[in-house]
Enzyme design. Structure first.
Site, PDB file in Angstrom:
ATOM      1  N   GLY A  20       5.811   6.121 -23.840  1.00 36.68           N
ATOM      2  CA  GLY A  20       5.123   6.069 -22.558  1.00 36.68           C
ATOM      3  C   GLY A  20       5.757   5.167 -21.520  1.00 36.68           C
ATOM      4  O   GLY A  20       5.130   4.877 -20.499  1.00 36.68           O
ATOM      5  N   ASP A  63       9.472   2.902 -32.929  1.00 35.96           N
ATOM      6  CA  ASP A  63      10.091   4.202 -33.158  1.00 35.96           C
ATOM      7  C   ASP A  63       9.001   5.152 -33.638  1.00 35.96           C
ATOM      8  O   ASP A  63       8.381   4.932 -34.683  1.00 35.96           O
ATOM      9  CB  ASP A  63      11.191   4.063 -34.218  1.00 35.96           C
ATOM     10  N   SER A 142       6.006  22.098 -25.653  1.00 31.96           N
ATOM     11  CA  SER A 142       6.966  22.632 -24.683  1.00 31.96           C
ATOM     12  C   SER A 142       6.766  24.138 -24.610  1.00 31.96           C
ATOM     13  O   SER A 142       6.232  24.744 -25.553  1.00 31.96           O
ATOM     14  CB  SER A 142       8.403  22.327 -25.146  1.00 31.96           C
ATOM     15  N   TYR A 155      14.852  21.930 -31.695  1.00 34.64           N
ATOM     16  CA  TYR A 155      13.850  21.600 -30.684  1.00 34.64           C
ATOM     17  C   TYR A 155      12.733  22.637 -30.689  1.00 34.64           C
ATOM     18  O   TYR A 155      11.545  22.294 -30.715  1.00 34.64           O
ATOM     19  CB  TYR A 155      14.515  21.543 -29.312  1.00 34.64           C
ATOM     20  N   LYS A 159       8.703  22.068 -31.634  1.00 32.29           N
ATOM     21  CA  LYS A 159       7.649  22.240 -30.646  1.00 32.29           C
ATOM     22  C   LYS A 159       6.644  23.324 -31.052  1.00 32.29           C
ATOM     23  O   LYS A 159       5.458  23.232 -30.705  1.00 32.29           O
ATOM     24  CB  LYS A 159       8.259  22.539 -29.276  1.00 32.29           C
TER      25      LYS A 159
END
Length: 259
Positions: A20, A63, A142, A155, A159
């Site tokens: 964030g 992490d 995404s 990726y 997602k």
């Protein structure tokens, strides 16, 4: 008629946002804070965490893929805020851009560890807090979680998994009053998409400008979205007007039709 208050988050929400301190996560943090929330953020970059902190935003270096670090992060956020009403699992990396035969197991694992394992760990350690507050879990996925994404298989797989996690949590925790949703950003303005466009342009032998134009041709509105557009959806999900939205994969993408 819907009253304006139904579209405003209640003041004093206690919000934890992973990753964030920069990009989409920072926009979410800043906009929650501006709406009267108390926010705790994490990031692996200590300087970014320090820069993100303010009177209403605190932070921890952590992490998202590390079990112990995430457990400690949630405990620190709980202690600092006095509980949790909203958890936004935002941590993610773009992963490699390559053909499946050239993607190493290490790159695959790292992408899944941060993007999917990170969301799982945030949910795991914050679940009891959200049950106590009848709160809200938001996972940032995404449009690659609803569309095939050539040359970006780690990726895309991560997602799709994030959406499955959010939907499963909605079913599991719904009877205890917890809502869980996934937000699916499209092409978001910022340094990350510039790296992605450059990498894919290189793979296809195109210039950055040509690759950018190709990407926008796949978007109904022919434009990128802002990190604050994603933040706006996060806020709406925590208003009275969003109180019955759970188990959903909500695209904020200007109408991405293909990748």
């Amino acid at each position: 008629m819907t009253s304006p208050s139904a579209l405003t988050p209640p003041p004093g929400l206690r919000v934890l946002i992973t990753a964030g301190a920069a990009g989409i996560g920072k926009a979410i943090a800043d906009d929650f804070a501006a709406a009267g929330a108390r926010v705790h953020v994490s990031d692996v970059n200590a300087e970014a965490v320090a820069a993100a902190c303010s009177d209403t935003i605190s932070g921890t270096v952590a992490d998202a893929s590390d079990e112990v670090a995430t457990r400690d992060l949630v405990a620190e956020a709980r202690e600092h805020l006095g509980g949790l009403d909203v958890v936004v699992a935002n941590a993610g990396i773009e992963g490699p851009t390559s053909t499946i035969g050239d993607i190493s197991a290490e790159d695959w694992d790292r992408t899944l560890d941060i993007n999917l394992r990170g969301a799982y760990l945030a949910a795991r350690f914050a679940a009891q807090d959200l049950i106590a507050s009848r709160g809200s879990f938001i996972a940032i996925s995404s449009v690659a979680g609803r569309l095939p994404f050539a040359y970006r298989t780690p990726y895309g797989a991560s997602k799709w998994g994030v959406i499955g996690l959010a939907k499963s949590l909605a079913s599991e925790l719904g009877p205890q009053g917890v809502r869980a949703n996934a937000i699916l950003p499209g092409i978001v303005e910022g340094p990350r998409i510039d790296r992605v466009i450059n990498a894919r342009a290189e793979r296809l032998g195109l210039s950055y400008a040509e690759m950018r134009e190709r990407n926008l041709e796949k978007v109904a509105l022919r434009r990128m979205v802002s990190p604050h557009d994603i933040a706006a959806m996060c806020l709406f999900l925590n208003t009275p007007g969003g109180a019955n939205i759970t188990g959903q994969a909500l695209s904020v993408c200007a109408g991405v039709e293909t990748l």
